[in-house]
Design a protein around this motif. Structure first.
Motif, PDB file in Angstrom:
ATOM      1  N   GLN A  24       0.820  -1.287   0.037  1.00  0.00           N
ATOM      2  CA  GLN A  24      -0.059   0.051  -0.025  1.00  0.00           C
ATOM      3  C   GLN A  24       0.901   1.045   0.001  1.00  0.00           C
ATOM      4  O   GLN A  24       0.549   2.034  -0.755  1.00  0.00           O
ATOM      5  N   LYS A  25       1.881   1.290   0.821  1.00  0.00           N
ATOM      6  CA  LYS A  25       2.704   2.403   1.028  1.00  0.00           C
ATOM      7  C   LYS A  25       3.516   2.661  -0.414  1.00  0.00           C
ATOM      8  O   LYS A  25       3.715   3.563  -0.804  1.00  0.00           O
ATOM      9  N   LEU A  26       3.946   1.387  -0.937  1.00  0.00           N
ATOM     10  CA  LEU A  26       4.822   1.641  -2.246  1.00  0.00           C
ATOM     11  C   LEU A  26       3.835   2.186  -3.418  1.00  0.00           C
ATOM     12  O   LEU A  26       4.350   3.215  -4.010  1.00  0.00           O
ATOM     13  N   VAL A  27       2.838   1.914  -3.658  1.00  0.00           N
ATOM     14  CA  VAL A  27       1.844   2.176  -4.293  1.00  0.00           C
ATOM     15  C   VAL A  27       1.457   3.690  -4.241  1.00  0.00           C
ATOM     16  O   VAL A  27       1.832   4.538  -5.221  1.00  0.00           O
ATOM     17  N   ALA A  28       1.152   4.145  -3.044  1.00  0.00           N
ATOM     18  CA  ALA A  28       1.046   5.439  -2.831  1.00  0.00           C
ATOM     19  C   ALA A  28       2.048   6.519  -2.997  1.00  0.00           C
ATOM     20  O   ALA A  28       1.852   7.491  -3.439  1.00  0.00           O
ATOM     21  N   GLN A  29       3.242   5.995  -2.801  1.00  0.00           N
ATOM     22  CA  GLN A  29       4.497   7.023  -2.895  1.00  0.00           C
ATOM     23  C   GLN A  29       4.827   6.826  -4.493  1.00  0.00           C
ATOM     24  O   GLN A  29       5.276   7.893  -4.805  1.00  0.00           O
ATOM     25  N   LEU A  30       4.615   5.781  -4.992  1.00  0.00           N
ATOM     26  CA  LEU A  30       5.220   5.665  -6.654  1.00  0.00           C
ATOM     27  C   LEU A  30       4.300   6.522  -7.385  1.00  0.00           C
ATOM     28  O   LEU A  30       4.598   7.155  -8.416  1.00  0.00           O
ATOM     29  N   LEU A  31       2.683   6.499  -6.889  1.00  0.00           N
ATOM     30  CA  LEU A  31       1.885   7.415  -7.680  1.00  0.00           C
ATOM     31  C   LEU A  31       2.318   8.860  -7.730  1.00  0.00           C
ATOM     32  O   LEU A  31       1.765   9.649  -8.424  1.00  0.00           O
ATOM     33  N   GLU A  32       2.940   9.337  -6.570  1.00  0.00           N
ATOM     34  CA  GLU A  32       3.406  10.640  -6.241  1.00  0.00           C
ATOM     35  C   GLU A  32       4.299  11.084  -7.202  1.00  0.00           C
ATOM     36  O   GLU A  32       4.711  12.370  -7.174  1.00  0.00           O
ATOM     37  N   LYS A  33       5.209  10.276  -7.708  1.00  0.00           N
ATOM     38  CA  LYS A  33       6.473  10.379  -8.565  1.00  0.00           C
ATOM     39  C   LYS A  33       5.673  10.374  -9.857  1.00  0.00           C
ATOM     40  O   LYS A  33       5.005   9.898 -10.425  1.00  0.00           O
TER      41      LYS A  33
END
Length: 311
Positions: A24-33
């Motif tokens: 969940q944290k990976l997806v959320a952070q990658l989407l911000e990039k």
């Protein structure tokens, strides 16, 4: 003014275990990039919030399915965070554990080799004996339970693979899932003390507790820098669970008198736990620019997330 990176120039990241806390944290952070296309995968339906990513239902212990999905998607980067991690369940169900951890990793590594993907594997402090800590990346592994044995075997598979690879070792990951579906030491101590319950907490195990967001950041830094090798990605504080419980109680203004000191022999568990692990993170700091939150700061982040989840 920054210009968005064209879709054709973005690197495709494939994440296993995307429904889990780290996922969940990976997806959320990658989407911000701006530089990544995100493909999340997990067993069964997507339980992730929001959009902006693709989702694939995948049983990673099915060799043919893994081969088919990855050869079709051709990701540039694979972040393999899925695993059977419940230590006592692994001890009691060793065949299922081996299948979920070692066989699945073997299939993913083989598929990664064929498409020349950067393979990033999430490992654990439980590959160590617990006789000393905190440890650097060169410490000699000697697992004391079956879960640790399988993760060490996975590391050996990754190190022998014929594609770019990195191993992320981490410790006692905690955080809050978007649906509050998982407990962790912060939630457990907070809810127990709020209910006036006395809790027994061990004071002879040492760890460097790691905020899930920090672990995700570490994995993404490796992907961005195309880094290779073994990296310790963990929190900066070397603490016992008893010390953690006291910091949590103090932060929320709860009764520390309800926290009773115990040692590991108090608890009867199928799997042995390493007593002293924890990681030194100098390499990640120097080579990746990784800077994790202190345990105190992490509690503050979780407190805000708890409030937001309740609104």
């Amino acid at each position: 003014m920054t210009t968005a990176i064209p879709m054709s120039n973005r690197r495709k990241v494939f994440i296993t275990g995307a429904n889990g806390l780290l996922g969940q944290k990976l997806v959320a952070q990658l989407l911000e990039k701006d530089g990544f296309l995100v493909v999340a995968s997990g067993r069964g339906e997507c339980r992730l919030p929001g959009n902006g990513f693709d989702y694939v239902s995948l049983d990673i212990s099915d060799e043919k399915e893994v081969e088919k999905v990855l050869s079709e998607l051709c990701p540039d980067i694979i972040i393999h965070g899925a695993a059977m991690t419940h230590v006592d369940e692994c001890e009691l169900n060793q065949e299922a554990c081996y299948d979920a951890n070692v066989n699945a990793t073997s299939y993913l590594v083989n598929a990664a080799e064929k498409i020349k993907a950067h393979f990033i594997f999430v490992s654990t402090d439980f590959i160590f004996s617990g006789e000393e800590g905190p440890l650097d990346e060169n410490a000699a592994p000697a697992p004391v339970n079956y879960y640790g044995e399988t993760k060490l075997e996975c590391e050996q598979l990754v190190k022998a693979c014929n594609t770019k690879w990195a191993i992320v070792r981490t410790v006692l990951v905690f955080g809050i899932a978007h649906d509050m579906s998982r407990t962790n030491i912060v939630l457990w101590v907070k809810s127990s003390l709020e209910a006036g319950k006395e809790i027994q907490v061990v004071d002879d195990q040492f760890r460097t507790p790691t905020l899930a967001e920090d672990l995700a950041t570490g994995c993404i830094l490796i992907a961005e820098k195309e880094a290779e090798g073994v990296f310790n990605i963990a929190g900066p504080d070397f603490l016992t669970p008893y010390e953690m419980a006291n910091i949590i109680a103090e932060y929320f203004g709860l009764n520390k008198g309800l926290i009773k000191r115990a040692d590991s022999s108090t608890f009867s568990q199928p799997a042995k736990r390493p007593l002293k692990t924890g990681f030194l993170i100098d390499k990640a700091r120097e080579q990746l620019g990784f800077e994790p939150k202190t345990f105190q700061t992490a509690i503050g982040i979780l407190a805000k997330q708890i409030n937001l989840a309740r609104d």
